[in-house]
Design a protein around this motif. Structure first.
Motif, PDB file in Angstrom:
ATOM      1  N   GLY A  76       0.812  -1.214   0.000  1.00 28.13           N
ATOM      2  CA  GLY A  76       0.000   0.000   0.000  1.00 28.13           C
ATOM      3  C   GLY A  76       0.843   1.261   0.000  1.00 28.13           C
ATOM      4  O   GLY A  76       0.332   2.365   0.108  1.00 28.13           O
ATOM      5  N   ASN A  77       2.159   1.083  -0.136  1.00 30.75           N
ATOM      6  CA  ASN A  77       3.078   2.212  -0.050  1.00 30.75           C
ATOM      7  C   ASN A  77       3.909   2.443  -1.308  1.00 30.75           C
ATOM      8  O   ASN A  77       4.854   3.234  -1.273  1.00 30.75           O
ATOM      9  N   SER A  78       3.604   1.792  -2.396  1.00 30.37           N
ATOM     10  CA  SER A  78       4.391   1.936  -3.627  1.00 30.37           C
ATOM     11  C   SER A  78       4.191   3.347  -4.189  1.00 30.37           C
ATOM     12  O   SER A  78       3.087   3.686  -4.619  1.00 30.37           O
ATOM     13  N   PRO A  79       5.251   4.173  -4.206  1.00 30.33           N
ATOM     14  CA  PRO A  79       5.094   5.553  -4.670  1.00 30.33           C
ATOM     15  C   PRO A  79       4.522   5.664  -6.080  1.00 30.33           C
ATOM     16  O   PRO A  79       3.729   6.557  -6.367  1.00 30.33           O
ATOM     17  N   ASN A  80       4.904   4.738  -6.968  1.00 28.18           N
ATOM     18  CA  ASN A  80       4.413   4.823  -8.343  1.00 28.18           C
ATOM     19  C   ASN A  80       2.936   4.460  -8.449  1.00 28.18           C
ATOM     20  O   ASN A  80       2.216   5.009  -9.283  1.00 28.18           O
ATOM     21  N   GLY A 130      -8.157  -0.166  -5.086  1.00 33.55           N
ATOM     22  CA  GLY A 130      -6.861  -0.534  -4.537  1.00 33.55           C
ATOM     23  C   GLY A 130      -6.869  -1.959  -4.033  1.00 33.55           C
ATOM     24  O   GLY A 130      -7.731  -2.323  -3.240  1.00 33.55           O
ATOM     25  N   LEU A 131      -5.936  -2.758  -4.518  1.00 32.43           N
ATOM     26  CA  LEU A 131      -5.685  -4.086  -3.965  1.00 32.43           C
ATOM     27  C   LEU A 131      -4.411  -3.948  -3.147  1.00 32.43           C
ATOM     28  O   LEU A 131      -3.325  -3.777  -3.710  1.00 32.43           O
ATOM     29  N   LEU A 132      -4.564  -3.969  -1.840  1.00 30.30           N
ATOM     30  CA  LEU A 132      -3.488  -3.618  -0.924  1.00 30.30           C
ATOM     31  C   LEU A 132      -3.177  -4.772   0.010  1.00 30.30           C
ATOM     32  O   LEU A 132      -3.953  -5.719   0.119  1.00 30.30           O
ATOM     33  N   GLY A 133      -2.067  -4.648   0.723  1.00 34.45           N
ATOM     34  CA  GLY A 133      -1.688  -5.659   1.690  1.00 34.45           C
ATOM     35  C   GLY A 133      -1.326  -5.046   3.024  1.00 34.45           C
ATOM     36  O   GLY A 133      -1.390  -3.831   3.209  1.00 34.45           O
ATOM     37  N   LYS A 134      -0.984  -5.939   3.951  1.00 32.52           N
ATOM     38  CA  LYS A 134      -0.600  -5.553   5.309  1.00 32.52           C
ATOM     39  C   LYS A 134      -1.682  -4.685   5.939  1.00 32.52           C
ATOM     40  O   LYS A 134      -2.817  -5.109   6.055  1.00 32.52           O
ATOM     41  N   ASP A 135      -1.375  -3.420   6.295  1.00 31.89           N
ATOM     42  CA  ASP A 135      -2.391  -2.555   6.914  1.00 31.89           C
ATOM     43  C   ASP A 135      -2.995  -1.569   5.911  1.00 31.89           C
ATOM     44  O   ASP A 135      -3.727  -0.668   6.292  1.00 31.89           O
ATOM     45  N   GLY A 136      -2.677  -1.741   4.639  1.00 34.05           N
ATOM     46  CA  GLY A 136      -3.186  -0.846   3.601  1.00 34.05           C
ATOM     47  C   GLY A 136      -2.235   0.282   3.268  1.00 34.05           C
ATOM     48  O   GLY A 136      -2.384   0.945   2.252  1.00 34.05           O
ATOM     49  N   GLY A 137      -1.270   0.540   4.138  1.00 27.60           N
ATOM     50  CA  GLY A 137      -0.256   1.548   3.885  1.00 27.60           C
ATOM     51  C   GLY A 137      -0.833   2.932   3.629  1.00 27.60           C
ATOM     52  O   GLY A 137      -1.916   3.281   4.101  1.00 27.60           O
ATOM     53  N   LYS A 138      -0.106   3.716   2.859  1.00 28.94           N
ATOM     54  CA  LYS A 138      -0.507   5.091   2.556  1.00 28.94           C
ATOM     55  C   LYS A 138      -1.757   5.150   1.688  1.00 28.94           C
ATOM     56  O   LYS A 138      -2.426   6.183   1.656  1.00 28.94           O
ATOM     57  N   LEU A 139      -2.070   4.073   0.972  1.00 31.72           N
ATOM     58  CA  LEU A 139      -3.253   4.071   0.106  1.00 31.72           C
ATOM     59  C   LEU A 139      -4.541   3.710   0.849  1.00 31.72           C
ATOM     60  O   LEU A 139      -5.627   3.846   0.285  1.00 31.72           O
ATOM     61  N   LYS A 140      -4.425   3.297   2.102  1.00 34.57           N
ATOM     62  CA  LYS A 140      -5.628   2.941   2.856  1.00 34.57           C
ATOM     63  C   LYS A 140      -6.572   4.146   2.921  1.00 34.57           C
ATOM     64  O   LYS A 140      -6.179   5.244   3.300  1.00 34.57           O
ATOM     65  N   GLY A 141      -7.809   3.913   2.502  1.00 32.79           N
ATOM     66  CA  GLY A 141      -8.828   4.946   2.558  1.00 32.79           C
ATOM     67  C   GLY A 141      -8.792   5.946   1.409  1.00 32.79           C
ATOM     68  O   GLY A 141      -9.592   6.872   1.380  1.00 32.79           O
ATOM     69  N   VAL A 142      -7.895   5.772   0.445  1.00 35.68           N
ATOM     70  CA  VAL A 142      -7.743   6.732  -0.653  1.00 35.68           C
ATOM     71  C   VAL A 142      -8.614   6.369  -1.861  1.00 35.68           C
ATOM     72  O   VAL A 142      -9.196   7.241  -2.495  1.00 35.68           O
ATOM     73  N   CYS A 143      -8.700   5.098  -2.181  1.00 33.81           N
ATOM     74  CA  CYS A 143      -9.426   4.647  -3.374  1.00 33.81           C
ATOM     75  C   CYS A 143     -10.932   4.571  -3.119  1.00 33.81           C
ATOM     76  O   CYS A 143     -11.370   4.474  -1.974  1.00 33.81           O
TER      77      CYS A 143
END
Length: 191
Positions: free
Chosen positions: A119-123, A140-153
């Motif tokens: 969830g943290n891939s800058p690109n 967003g298909l994310l992993g772990k805790d969702g990272g920086k993309l959690k709640g964005v999509c």
């Protein structure tokens, strides 16, 4: 951890995904949004790094080719063409390899899917930002805790696995379910 424990961990991730009703509803909603977009002449763009790039390619070819039964091809593009990636990476930096593809091919009414096991891939983050600025729906298909993309999509799937391979296995299952859902909506005669 031995091999059996590893399989139990994967099984628990899968079980966790299946029993959460909101994930089932999200999967259905994404399939509905894709079917609607395709019906209106729009497309889906998808991207990810490494193994997630392979999943993006696989997802796109299932639409442009055939998933289970014969039907017309549907417009899906994986942002993975090597000359694009190396050109943009060289000229702008690796963080822009997907966002420049979204800028080139995306438009309002299209759908963007970003895959990032952290969830943290800058690109991928930059690609989501561009997709949203163009009026595209985002997934967003994310992993772990969702990272920086959690709640964005607009729609997200967070698989709380500890390793990328286990997260990717569930991501691929989600992508296959979405593809089947689109086919069931658009081509009910095949089911």
């Amino acid at each position: 951890m031995n091999l059996i424990d590893s399989y139990k961990t994967e099984f628990n991730l899968l079980k966790d995904f299946i029993i959460k009703e909101e994930r089932e509803k999200t999967t259905e909603r994404v399939a509905e949004e894709l079917a609607k977009a395709f019906s209106l002449g729009n497309k889906v763009l998808i991207c990810g790094n490494g193994g997630s790039n392979c999943d993006a390619l696989h997802f796109a070819e299932e639409f442009t080719g055939r998933f289970r039964k014969e039907r017309r091809a549907l417009p899906a593009i994986a942002i993975s063409e090597s000359s694009h990636i190396t050109c943009v990476g060289n000229d702008y930096g690796f963080d822009y390899i997907f966002s420049k593809g979204v800028e080139a091919f995306g438009k309002e009414g299209d759908i963007f899917i970003g895959i990032s096991t952290s969830g943290n891939s800058p690109n991928v983050i930059k690609a989501v930002e561009v997709a949203k600025s163009l009026g595209m729906k985002t997934v967003g298909l994310l992993g772990k805790d969702g990272g920086k993309l959690k709640g964005v999509c607009d729609f997200e799937f967070i698989i709380p696995g500890e390793t990328s391979d286990r997260v990717q296995e569930i991501h691929m299952m989600i992508l296959h379910i979405i593809i089947e859902g689109v086919e069931r909506i658009m081509f009910p005669e095949n089911y």
